[in-house]
Design a protein around this motif. Structure first.
Motif, PDB file in Angstrom:
ATOM      1  N   LEU A  73      34.576  53.514  64.935  1.00 57.85           N
ATOM      2  CA  LEU A  73      34.568  52.246  65.669  1.00 57.85           C
ATOM      3  C   LEU A  73      33.874  52.398  67.017  1.00 57.85           C
ATOM      4  CD1 LEU A  73      35.478  49.280  65.718  1.00 57.85           C
ATOM      5  CD2 LEU A  73      37.672  50.050  66.666  1.00 57.85           C
ATOM      6  N   GLU A  74      34.085  53.539  67.668  1.00 51.02           N
ATOM      7  CA  GLU A  74      33.393  53.813  68.941  1.00 51.02           C
ATOM      8  C   GLU A  74      31.886  53.715  68.775  1.00 51.02           C
ATOM      9  OE1 GLU A  74      36.482  56.975  71.023  1.00 51.02           O
ATOM     10  OE2 GLU A  74      34.691  57.686  70.009  1.00 51.02           O
ATOM     11  N   GLN A  75      31.368  54.399  67.763  1.00 51.05           N
ATOM     12  CA  GLN A  75      29.925  54.392  67.545  1.00 51.05           C
ATOM     13  C   GLN A  75      29.432  52.986  67.203  1.00 51.05           C
ATOM     14  OE1 GLN A  75      27.667  56.820  68.111  1.00 51.05           O
ATOM     15  NE2 GLN A  75      29.432  57.890  68.959  1.00 51.05           N
ATOM     16  N   TYR A  76      30.209  52.276  66.405  1.00 48.07           N
ATOM     17  CA  TYR A  76      29.829  50.913  66.011  1.00 48.07           C
ATOM     18  C   TYR A  76      29.726  50.019  67.249  1.00 48.07           C
ATOM     19  CZ  TYR A  76      29.721  46.483  63.472  1.00 48.07           C
ATOM     20  OH  TYR A  76      29.337  45.255  62.994  1.00 48.07           O
ATOM     21  N   LEU A  77      30.727  50.091  68.117  1.00 55.07           N
ATOM     22  CA  LEU A  77      30.738  49.220  69.298  1.00 55.07           C
ATOM     23  C   LEU A  77      29.705  49.651  70.332  1.00 55.07           C
ATOM     24  CD1 LEU A  77      34.593  48.669  69.721  1.00 55.07           C
ATOM     25  CD2 LEU A  77      32.908  47.112  68.712  1.00 55.07           C
ATOM     26  N   LYS A  78      29.458  50.950  70.441  1.00 56.03           N
ATOM     27  CA  LYS A  78      28.414  51.425  71.363  1.00 56.03           C
ATOM     28  C   LYS A  78      27.058  50.857  70.969  1.00 56.03           C
ATOM     29  CE  LYS A  78      28.213  55.822  72.609  1.00 56.03           C
ATOM     30  NZ  LYS A  78      28.353  57.303  72.527  1.00 56.03           N
ATOM     31  N   ASN A  79      26.824  50.763  69.661  1.00 57.54           N
ATOM     32  CA  ASN A  79      25.543  50.268  69.156  1.00 57.54           C
ATOM     33  C   ASN A  79      25.552  48.773  68.872  1.00 57.54           C
ATOM     34  OD1 ASN A  79      24.482  52.923  69.145  1.00 57.54           O
ATOM     35  ND2 ASN A  79      25.446  53.326  67.170  1.00 57.54           N
ATOM     36  N   TYR A  80      26.676  48.106  69.147  1.00 55.17           N
ATOM     37  CA  TYR A  80      26.793  46.670  68.875  1.00 55.17           C
ATOM     38  C   TYR A  80      25.746  45.920  69.705  1.00 55.17           C
ATOM     39  CZ  TYR A  80      29.084  42.158  68.024  1.00 55.17           C
ATOM     40  OH  TYR A  80      29.363  40.867  67.638  1.00 55.17           O
ATOM     41  N   PRO A  81      24.936  45.064  69.073  1.00 58.80           N
ATOM     42  CA  PRO A  81      23.784  44.484  69.776  1.00 58.80           C
ATOM     43  C   PRO A  81      24.122  43.361  70.757  1.00 58.80           C
ATOM     44  CG  PRO A  81      23.891  43.650  67.524  1.00 58.80           C
ATOM     45  CD  PRO A  81      24.985  44.665  67.653  1.00 58.80           C
ATOM     46  N   LYS A  82      25.403  42.987  70.835  1.00 60.23           N
ATOM     47  CA  LYS A  82      25.786  41.877  71.710  1.00 60.23           C
ATOM     48  C   LYS A  82      26.897  42.329  72.656  1.00 60.23           C
ATOM     49  CE  LYS A  82      24.267  38.751  68.086  1.00 60.23           C
ATOM     50  NZ  LYS A  82      24.604  37.677  67.144  1.00 60.23           N
ATOM     51  N   SER A  83      27.643  41.396  73.229  1.00 63.78           N
ATOM     52  CA  SER A  83      28.643  41.737  74.247  1.00 63.78           C
ATOM     53  C   SER A  83      30.009  42.023  73.620  1.00 63.78           C
ATOM     54  CB  SER A  83      28.787  40.589  75.249  1.00 63.78           C
ATOM     55  OG  SER A  83      27.544  40.285  75.831  1.00 63.78           O
ATOM     56  N   VAL A  84      30.727  42.965  74.238  1.00 62.53           N
ATOM     57  CA  VAL A  84      32.064  43.326  73.774  1.00 62.53           C
ATOM     58  C   VAL A  84      33.009  43.339  74.971  1.00 62.53           C
ATOM     59  CG1 VAL A  84      33.472  45.043  72.574  1.00 62.53           C
ATOM     60  CG2 VAL A  84      31.050  44.820  71.998  1.00 62.53           C
ATOM     61  N   VAL A  85      34.190  42.730  74.804  1.00 63.77           N
ATOM     62  CA  VAL A  85      35.242  42.761  75.823  1.00 63.77           C
ATOM     63  C   VAL A  85      36.489  43.353  75.168  1.00 63.77           C
ATOM     64  CG1 VAL A  85      36.633  41.447  77.467  1.00 63.77           C
ATOM     65  CG2 VAL A  85      34.294  40.710  76.946  1.00 63.77           C
ATOM     66  N   ILE A  86      36.997  44.452  75.745  1.00 66.50           N
ATOM     67  CA  ILE A  86      38.064  45.217  75.108  1.00 66.50           C
ATOM     68  C   ILE A  86      39.287  45.309  76.019  1.00 66.50           C
ATOM     69  CG2 ILE A  86      38.695  47.419  74.046  1.00 66.50           C
ATOM     70  CD1 ILE A  86      35.662  48.021  73.841  1.00 66.50           C
ATOM     71  N   VAL A  87      40.444  44.979  75.481  1.00 70.56           N
ATOM     72  CA  VAL A  87      41.713  45.327  76.112  1.00 70.56           C
ATOM     73  C   VAL A  87      42.246  46.538  75.361  1.00 70.56           C
ATOM     74  CG1 VAL A  87      44.128  44.648  76.430  1.00 70.56           C
ATOM     75  CG2 VAL A  87      42.311  43.013  76.919  1.00 70.56           C
ATOM     76  N   SER A  88      42.453  47.647  76.065  1.00 68.34           N
ATOM     77  CA  SER A  88      42.920  48.857  75.381  1.00 68.34           C
ATOM     78  C   SER A  88      43.583  49.801  76.376  1.00 68.34           C
ATOM     79  CB  SER A  88      41.753  49.573  74.705  1.00 68.34           C
ATOM     80  OG  SER A  88      42.182  50.770  74.078  1.00 68.34           O
ATOM     81  N   HIS A  89      44.560  50.576  75.868  1.00 72.64           N
ATOM     82  CA  HIS A  89      45.179  51.649  76.643  1.00 72.64           C
ATOM     83  C   HIS A  89      44.612  53.008  76.231  1.00 72.64           C
ATOM     84  CE1 HIS A  89      48.792  48.756  77.133  1.00 72.64           C
ATOM     85  NE2 HIS A  89      48.044  48.735  78.198  1.00 72.64           N
TER      86      HIS A  89
END
Length: 630
Positions: A203-219
């Protein structure tokens, strides 16, 4: 694409949850929203989706929501299934409706071309194929197959009806759909919950390469570190922006706080000095004019606000072990574990003071091993034996979350009937149960509070071996950091299961790695394990391809040496600059400096300039260190 909320607020009845929201989401940004449990992180995500929740905030700017490009926003909580009777594959293919519709057109056209070879049909076919390639027609099947596999589903699961899956599995299917639909702004609320390490890494790699914007709430701090380039912190109802990943935010927050505190303290000393002059001389005719000028000087000052104290309420303990164990704590030999049939066969030794983490995929025996060791379930075969004087403190995530109508104090006192009320309350206070908190019913506690209560009971008994099953679940980042500190100071032995890689890396000195049908022991930290894993992967790739020439190896080594030399130079430069800052901070404490406004300003400016250099060098250092090859 640009999305902004300017001076927004969220209120529920008479309570203001967020009083000043200023947030901007630009195209392709990867953003983290962090804060303590209950700070309003999930509320902010909902407000980004539903602007009707927003009202005017307490800031000076005019309240406004600005959207450029009319962005599509995807939020997991919104994802629902219209028809439970369809298969998982058909549900996921809804994301690719444009492509699948195009495939149907192409197939119909191919049939037509078998009997009609006109140029018009050939042109139309060429046009459709260009469109098909542009939309990802050649790669979409691999894309969804990979996602299905990484989220732990089997090939045959694709053809099951949605109604046949559990609630957790249905959430995963919704998550897959959300990721594959590729909205302009992807909102994720605790996306790593209940995912194993392998899935999280994918999932890390997928989101790093995601072509648009990502907003994450995470601990999950390691997850954030590897993805985000901007952090919004919610504290005291306000939202503060920091550039960089989580580690940079931590450093910058500390620097900002210390700078503002020093500026505030310096200014307060200067105001006091000027006020003292006014008091001494305002009634002396020859000095009155000078005294009044000092008053005006105070009035003209741009006042520095005293910074809010860190919201760092943590739990701590002075609980000690009742007795020390022998050197050999646990012996495990050919231990087969499972319920109806064996799922793993395990051998390892655990020694006094060792901190051994158990990591691996979900459902392959990690928690089952712990339950077997504490005799909650029977072993299938093999043997295990605890050493001399070993006393166990066992933390089970499910037991910790059980509901009860007892109060915190009643539940705790049943475990320790010989303690006085004062002793009971002091022990609970060490784990952040203050005042009226001890009279809360357990059924009303949050997940994190229940975990704290369970840990408090375990540690109060003074065991010399802690066996912990996912102790950081339901904790916010401050809680995790507190637990890390507590466990690092614990002098006993620890055997624990965790998916929190940051936590594992901080605590464990060795790893037990669970894979399907295999368990391996690794003597080292998680960071060392990751490095060795990537090196093994690289070696395998080289062995498979066998295309690397001696010249290429020489050039790569030369580049590697060059970067390593730069890293070492940066480390020396940073150390020298930090030493200079430390010396200048000592200068600020000297009376001849802090009583001389010009000299004080000069020293402060120099510190500021050095800190900027340190920050620039740190950014370059982190970039070089972050390169997996070096």
């Amino acid at each position: 694409m640009n999305y902004r909320i300017i001076n927004g607020a969220v209120e529920f009845g008479a309570e203001t949850i967020l009083e000043e929201i200023n947030i901007e989401i630009k195209d392709k940004e990867k953003i983290a929203i962090i804060g303590r449990n209950g700070a309003g992180k999930s509320t902010l995500l909902k407000a980004i989706v539903n602007n009707q929740m927003l009202t005017e905030g307490t800031g000076e700017d005019k309240f406004n929501v600005y959207k450029e490009g009319n962005p599509v926003i995807g939020y997991l909580k919104q994802m629902e299934f219209e028809d439970d009777s369809v298969s998982m594959l058909d549900e996921i293919l809804k994301v690719y409706k444009t492509i699948t519709d195009l495939e149907k057109k192409i197939n119909l056209l191919v049939e037509k071309m078998q009997t009609d070879s006109t140029e018009e049909l050939a042109k139309e076919y060429s046009k459709l194929m260009d469109r098909y390639e542009f939309l990802g027609g050649y790669t979409y099947k691999k894309e969804y197959e990979t996602a299905i596999n990484k989220f732990g589903f089997l090939a045959e699961d694709k053809y099951k009806k949605i109604s046949e899956f559990s609630g957790g599995q249905r959430t995963k299917i919704s998550f897959i759909k959300l990721l594959l639909s590729k909205p302009d702004i992807l909102l994720l609320d605790e996306p790593t919950n209940h995912l194993d390490i392998e899935t999280i890494e994918w999932l890390e790699q997928y989101l790093k390469n995601y072509p648009k914007s990502v907003v994450i709430v995470s601990h999950d701090r390691m997850f954030l570190n590897k993805i985000v380039n901007k952090v919004y912190e919610i504290e005291y109802g306000a939202v503060t922006e920091y550039s960089g990943n989580y580690t940079f935010y931590e450093k910058q927050k500390r620097i900002n706080y210390e700078k503002q505190l020093k500026d505030y303290e310096y200014q307060q000393k200067e105001i006091k000095r000027l006020n003292d002059i006014v008091v001494r001389f305002k009634y002396k005719p020859t000095k009155a004019k000078m005294a009044m000028s000092k008053l005006k000087q105070i009035e003209r000052m741009v006042k520095v606000e005293e910074p809010n104290k860190y919201d760092l309420t943590t739990f701590k303990t002075n609980f000690t072990m009742q007795k020390q164990s022998g050197k050999d704590v646990l012996y495990v030999k050919d231990l087969e574990i499972g319920y109806n049939e064996p799922i793993q066969k395990i051998s390892f030794n655990l020694y006094r003071g060792q901190k051994l983490a158990i990591i691996g995929e979900n459902g392959i025996g990690k928690s089952t091993l712990l339950k077997t060791l504490v005799n909650n379930i029977n072993k299938i075969s093999g043997e295990f034996e605890f050493g001399h004087n070993v006393t166990i403190g066992y933390f089970d995530q499910q037991m910790a979350l059980l509901d009860s109508e007892k109060t915190v104090l009643e539940d705790f006192s049943e475990e320790f009937p010989n303690l006085t009320t004062t002793e009971l309350r002091n022990s609970l206070a060490a784990f952040m149960f203050y005042g009226e908190d001890v009279f809360k019913k357990i059924s009303m506690l949050s997940g994190g509070e229940k975990v704290r209560l369970q840990l408090c009971k375990i540690l109060k008994k003074g065991p010399n071996l802690l066996i912990l099953d996912e102790p950081t679940n339901h904790m916010d980042i401050i809680g995790k950091e507190s637990l890390e500190l507590l466990i690092k100071e614990y002098a006993g032995t620890i055997l624990f299961v965790s998916h929190d890689r940051f936590f594992v890396n901080k605590i464990a000195d060795s790893l037990l790695i669970f894979q399907k049908g295999d368990v391996k022991f690794f003597d080292g930290t998680y960071e060392t394990y990751e490095t060795s894993k990537s090196e093994n992967t690289e070696e395998k790739r080289i062995a498979e391809k066998k295309e690397k020439t001696v010249n290429n190896t020489y050039l790569m080594q030369k580049e590697k040496n060059k970067k390593n030399a730069r890293i070492k130079k940066l480390e020396r430069e940073i150390t020298e600059l930090e030493n200079k800052v430390a010396e200048l901070n000592k200068e600020l404490l000297k009376e001849e400096v802090y009583t001389n406004y010009e000299k004080l300003t000069e020293v402060q400016n120099e510190i500021l300039s050095l800190n900027e250099k340190i920050e620039n060098y740190m950014n370059e250092w982190e970039e070089l260190i972050g390169d997996g090859e070096f």
